[in-house]
Every structure is written in C-alpha cells, then in structure tokens.
Design an enzyme around this catalytic site. Structure first.
Site, PDB file in Angstrom:
ATOM      1  CG  ASP A  10      -4.593   2.828   1.629  1.00  0.00           C
ATOM      2  OD1 ASP A  10      -5.375   2.453   2.276  1.00  0.00           O
ATOM      3  OD2 ASP A  10      -3.640   2.370   1.822  1.00  0.00           O
ATOM      4  CG  HIS A  36      -1.722  -1.323   1.253  1.00  0.00           C
ATOM      5  ND1 HIS A  36      -1.560  -1.902   2.614  1.00  0.00           N
ATOM      6  CD2 HIS A  36      -2.477  -2.105   0.606  1.00  0.00           C
ATOM      7  CE1 HIS A  36      -2.459  -3.111   2.564  1.00  0.00           C
ATOM      8  NE2 HIS A  36      -2.758  -3.116   1.249  1.00  0.00           N
TER       9      HIS A  36
END
Ligand code: UDP
Length: 482
Positions: free
Chosen positions: A115, A18
């Site tokens: 995210d 991520h």
C-alpha cells in the site's frame, strides 16, 4: 502436470483504513481470481486477535495472515512527527522481517502488493524476482496528486503552500488550498514533505498500480493518468481500477444499535462517524451534539472523547452526568434525545449500519473506505473532512458526484456551529436531499456493475492475474532450465 497457481503477497500498513481494503483485495484475489494469498500485516498482535476483520470465519482458506512485529519507534520520533511519517518509519523498520518471511517461504510468491506506505518494500520484491504492485486504497485523484507532487517546481509549491493558490494538477480540477493535503499545511514535521515525495516517485516504478475506484466513478482523472500529454508521462505503470473493495456485512449483526435501527422508519436515520481515527475538539463535539438535537432527526452517533491541542491529560478522565451522558456532551443530552438517537462509544459496526434500510444519510470525515461503504449502500453524505486526503474526497463527492453536501464553515477554518449542523442534517434527510439520494443510488448501481463478472474492476484483476500467470510460467521455465 502440476497446475501453476499464482501467489500474491500483500503488505498492509498499520491503521484500519489500510488493513480493511488490503484484506478485501486479498479475499477477492483468492476467491475470484485463483490466487493463493499471504497478507503481511504490520500491526500490534492484539489488534489482530481482537478484530473481527481478521477472524478466520471471514477469511477464505487460500488466504494466510502473517503478522510482522511492530517495532518500537519511540526513539525515532518526537512530538512533531506526523502520522504519515510515523507510518513510513514503522514500515521501514518492518522491512527486515518482511524480507526474512519471504525468504523463509517454501514457494516464493509471484507478486508483492504494497500500500501507499509500503513502497520501499518494492525493492524487496525485486530482490526476490517478484512482480511488484502498489495498491492505492483511495481515489485515482489521490494517486494523480501523489505522483504529480515530485514533479512540482519550487514556484508552483510556493504558490500553493504559501500564497494558498489552488493546486494545479494536469487534467484534474485544481485542488483548493482548504482541501489540500496535510503535507502542505503541516509546517512542523520536517521529514513529511521529503517522505511523501519519495513515495510519489516510487509508485510509478511498480509493474502496476491498483486503485480502489472504478472506471465510471473517475473517468476524467483516469484518462489524465494515462494520457502522455497529461500525467501519463509520470504514471508509466498501468493503472488498474479494482474497486469498490469494501468489507461485506457480517453474518451476525445483532447488537443494541442494530436492534434500535430495526425499529426505525426506512431511510429516517442519519449516521455520524469520523472513521477509525477522527476526533473532534471539545467545542466541536458540543456543537455537534446540539446540532443533532436541534435538527430533530433520528441519529446514530459514534462518539469519542474530544481531543484539544491544549487539553490536559485529566480531560480524558471522563465521568458521566446523572442520565449517563459523558461529561463531554451537553448535560442531559441522553435524556433529551433518547426517543430518537443512539450514541455508540468509540466503534460501531459501520458496514452493517450503512447497509441497514433505516439509514438515510451519513455525516462522514470522507475517509475513502467510509465513502465507498456509503456509495455501495446508496447513502448520501454530509462531507466533514478532517485530515489526510479527505478534503479532496469531499470536494469530489459534492462538486463532481453530487451525492454529498458540505457545511459553509470548513472544519479546518473553525468550529461548525450547531445551527449550521442542524441545517445540513435536515437538508440531507429532507426533500432537499432527494437529488443527492438519487445520485447516491445511481453510483451504487455503477459500483455493483464494476465488480461483477465482466465489470471493469473484475476485468482489471483478471488482467493482473494473467500477468502473474505469465511470470509464474517464466519463473518455472527458468527453474527447469537451470
Ligand atoms: N469503522 C468501523 N466502525 C467505526 C469506525 C470506522 O467499522 O466506528 C471502519 C469503517 O467501516 C471503515 C474504516 O473503519 O471501513 C475506516 O476507514 P476510512 O478510510 O473511512 O477512514 P480512516 O479510519 O482511515 O480515517
């Protein structure tokens, strides 16, 4: 008159898979689209200090990195809690520090980009009158599956989860059960399904959804996401393809493995790695070692101590045999393969390896960052998915994009034997791999075109920048009127 400059705050959840794409998005917004950028990272301080990904040398001046302390969640989880649920809890616990950090900023950011695991922070963006975006660090297919999930009725869930029928998603190829998400397979984490469907419901509430893909890679899925008769009625927010955003090759790539690669023939080496978290069982690790040895191919293997569900803690007290082979690899493996293979323990400079001219194939768990890194270097793959959405990625790479081969035995269904591993390794590196190599190079060209000035992904971010500028002007007009 003072020029107004948009300011994007990006929130990254823990995990290299991520952090890396969020950082790359931040750099791209700062360098190519005139933004000031603050990246909020939820991670242990040590991971930031140690990681070259966050070194000041690799970040532009307009980008500031702010660490949000990782709260101890041990009292909120137990042994049944999946990684996804843990990530969600970590991000939830970080919300007060995010709110405090934004509130303390002298100039409020124009937009918040979160995210997948940060969608609860969209509410924080609303509190501060900021534009809100979700950045999907995976495929458009994954986005489609995620936002479709909350709309699935009980019958469809039963058919997929219990009867193991393919998962039908409007406008997409059905997802075979063996390629499905963990959440359909994991029956022990009771919160997983609820948390995941919540995320699926929250994504479409954003002002825009950014995806680390590009138009030509997934045209039919992107069409389905827009078409009101297919997924468009749930997507609602505009979808912006912004990829491939991948970590560039570092300036100093001197290391033992790179020196070894320098001495190998062009496209002769197969690189084997299962991402930042992928770990194989002891039996699978042994079979992979024998498979590489039997294949007679040159290789670089990023190896980790195996992890079995029922392995005792002592298992990880690794000792070496006489030639230095760790005891979880076959006795004498180093000696027998020293003329054609390199084993890298734990972590390798992957972007540099995949960009090296000697590398001609990649055995990968199909994490999306690894996949993109393979595509931007035109390297065909052996797809070996392990968890998360990797099965869907593997199916796309093999069946739609034609740049990967897959074993007949599925990793989830048992151990892939040495003969089969040797076979796929020889296939990808030999003449049978030529078609996949050609496809990988075609995709590489498409990827390069998408991010160039005027390319579809560059244009998407220009559009996002325009939205932010409009917002900025309306905020400043409001402030003047007040
Ligand atoms: N990576 C690396 N060296 C390693 C293993 C992984 O540099 O030994 C990097 C890799 O280049 C990629 C990221 O870590 O950028 C892994 O992300 P991916 O989405 O492929 O998989 P995940 O780790 O999230 O499962």
């Amino acid at each position: 008159m003072q020029t107004l400059k948009p300011h994007a705050a990006l929130l990254a959840s823990p995990g290299m898979g991520h952090l890396i794409p969020v950082m790359e998005l931040g750099k791209c917004l700062a360098v190519h689209h005139g933004f000031d950028v603050t990246v909020f990272v939820v991670a242990p301080a040590s991971s930031i200090e140690e990681s070259p990904i966050f070194s000041s040398a690799s970040a532009p001046n307009q980008l500031e990195l702010v660490l949000l302390p990782l709260i101890d969640i041990s009292g909120l989880v137990d042994s049944t809690t999946s990684i996804v649920t843990q990530l969600v809890i970590m991000m939830r616990e970080a919300l007060p520090s995010l709110r405090a950090a934004i509130s303390a900023m002298r100039a409020r950011p124009t937009a918040l980009v979160v995210d997948l695991f940060g969608t609860e922070a969209l509410a924080v963006a609303e509190e501060f009158d900021m534009l809100k975006y979700v950045f999907i660090t995976s495929t458009a297919r994954f986005l489609a599956a995620t936002i479709h999930l909350p709309t699935m009725d009980v019958k469809a869930q039963h058919e997929h989860r219990i009867l193991k029928k393919p998962w039908e998603i409007p406008g997409l190829e059905p997802v075979r059960f063996e390629d499905t998400f963990d959440l359909f397979v994991n029956q022990t984490d009771k919160s997983l399904y609820a948390e995941y469907t919540r995320i699926g419901r929250e994504i479409p509430t954003a002002d825009g959804i950014l995806v680390n893909t590009w138009q030509d890679l997934e045209p039919s899925t992107l069409h389905a996401l827009e078409d009101g008769k297919l997924l468009g009625r749930v997507t609602k927010a505009p979808v912006y393809t912004v990829g491939p955003l991948v970590r560039p090759v570092g300036p100093n790539s001197e290391s033992e493995v790179m020196n070894w690669l320098d001495m190998q023939p062009v496209e002769s080496v197969i690189y084997v790695s299962f991402g930042s978290g992928g770990t194989l069982s002891a039996e699978q690790t042994t079979e992979l070692a024998w498979g590489l040895e039997l294949s007679q191919q040159r290789f670089v293997w990023v190896v980790r101590p195996p992890m079995d569900g029922d392995a005792s803690a002592n298992f990880f007290n690794v000792s070496n045999s006489q030639d230095g082979t760790p005891n979880y690899l076959p006795e004498g493996f180093y000696t027998r393969t020293s003329d054609r293979g390199v084993v890298v323990p734990m972590w390798a400079p992957q972007t540099e390896i995949l960009a090296h001219k000697s590398v001609g194939g990649f055995v990968s768990h199909c994490g999306w960052n690894s996949t993109l890194e393979s595509i931007v270097n035109g390297v065909p793959m052996v797809a070996w998915p392990l968890y998360a959405e990797q099965g869907m990625n593997a199916a796309m790479l093999v069946e739609k994009l034609g740049m990967a081969v897959r074993s007949r035995t599925r990793p989830a269904g048992g151990v892939i034997g040495r003969e089969e591993i040797a076979d796929v390794a020889r296939n990808i590196m030999g003449p049978k791999g030529n078609g996949m190599r050609t496809r990988a190079k075609e995709l590489q060209r498409g990827a390069t075109a998408a991010i160039c000035k005027g390319g579809s992904s560059h244009n998407s971010l220009t559009q996002v920048a325009k939205e932010c500028e409009i917002k900025l002007h309306s905020l400043s007009a409001k402030a003047l009127g007040a």
